[in-house]
Design an enzyme around this catalytic site. Sequence first.
Site: not given
Length: 475
Positions: A248, A253, A260, A271, A330, A332, A334
């Site tokens: 990933k 993020d 967030k 991230d 959020d 994201e 996946r």
Amino acid sequence: MMEFSLINQTIQHFDGDSVVVFSNTDTNLNDAALRQLVELNQFESKAGKALSLNLVEGFKAKHVIVVGLGDTPTTDKNYIKALVAVSDALTTAKIKSTMIQQVEIEGCDQQWMQRTTARVMQNATYQIQKVGADQTDESPVESIAMQSDADNAHELAQGQAIANGMALTRHLGDLPSNVCTPTYLADTAQALATEFDLDCEILEESDMSALGMGSLLSVSKGSIEPPKLISLSYVGNGDANPIVLVGKGVTFDSGGISLKPGAGMDEMKYDMCGAASVLGTMRAVAEMKLKVNLTIVVPTVENMPAHNASKPGDVVTSMSGQTIEILNTDAEGRLILCDALTYVEKFNPAVVIDTATLTGAVIVALGKHHCGVMANDQDLADDLITAGKTALDTAWQLPLDDEYDELLKSNFADMGNIGGREAGTVTAACFLARYAKNYRWAHLDIAGTAWVSGAKKGATGRPVPLLTQYILDQV
Ligand code: BES
Ligand code: MN
Ligand code: ZN
């Protein structure tokens, strides 16, 4: 650059700058002069404690560093703690060369000792490269001789290669997101390809659009940074099916429209640590010239709120054809991984392992010690858990039953991208499993282990040790 070697000599006779002598709580040191000094200093030999002594009678080296190993038999964990203390002591005293005494560790052979010692000692000298500064201070330690009667230093080179991979992973993780963008990751992959003669392919937004990667592109569209899909392949074993690692690569993020909270949001530059870890693993494997085929795939994007960003309730179509209702922008990770998991089918993988800072819930479940592992193949999960134990980079398995998968139900699409409050790490993996049906697959949730917060904030280089050990075990 640190140099490692094996040396078959008593510690008293080593004529470099220093020697490292290990000491257990429940046994006395053999050397009488040393024993006396250790008692005089009331040194307790706890694991990770060190005592630096100078000009000890009977020793050629000027400095003798006594390092605690805890109780006998010495455990692998305590040995690592001791090595970190050795590194600190050498750095503090600005010592250039040292010899490390050989010790017995429960359940570990010489090869493990050599590989692990080189890796830990080199990794301990990692320094954060500050933006704007041209050079970091070099570690003072130049050479390390390990006491050993073996005549093959092959494992030392492997340990160094793994540490070099970890350093790349940590460096990429520690870079701020205004430097480490998806484009930067693609450039890094291209540079690795040139250095190690790998095959590199970078897909641009238009290429991904042509492949129907509507899920991945729904995350990147709110950012001015163009997305990339990076593939790097190393061929060390003819036309065998490759091990495929997917990482990933969300370079920042923010959460997107499901923004967030502000506190600690800077840490979302990490991230992309899954991406960094598969790049680091590739570096290690290529440097070791292992007889395997390895392909890494990195979907990389920035997740931002914007007028053109995805909104909660939007429905997108993934490359697999399955539709997704984005209930939370959020979740994201996946959304980019699912398209990458479909894409990797073209490599005819032997196995696929993805690594991702996927859920905060894994930190609640497992803290910062084990990463979470979930798999559609129990043998693969077992192999990863074993590799993690060997490399001291451990993983703990969580379940993947159908009951959890049902939580992804949506009234408006084939699935939602979240499963509600319960078992967040498992429902995230269930989502991925829907895209990994055609091969043996495992998922590592590294949100707890990829970096540390607080005063020592920084990337850890995990799970490079676990992944490289898994690959070493396949050779
Ligand atoms: N990158 C985060 C996961 C994360 C959170 C890593 C905290 C490290 C520390 C991921 O994209 C995310 O935001 N996950 C959400 C999922 C939720 C919306 C279902 C989470 O864990 O809160
Ligand atoms: Mn997120
Ligand atoms: Zn994320």
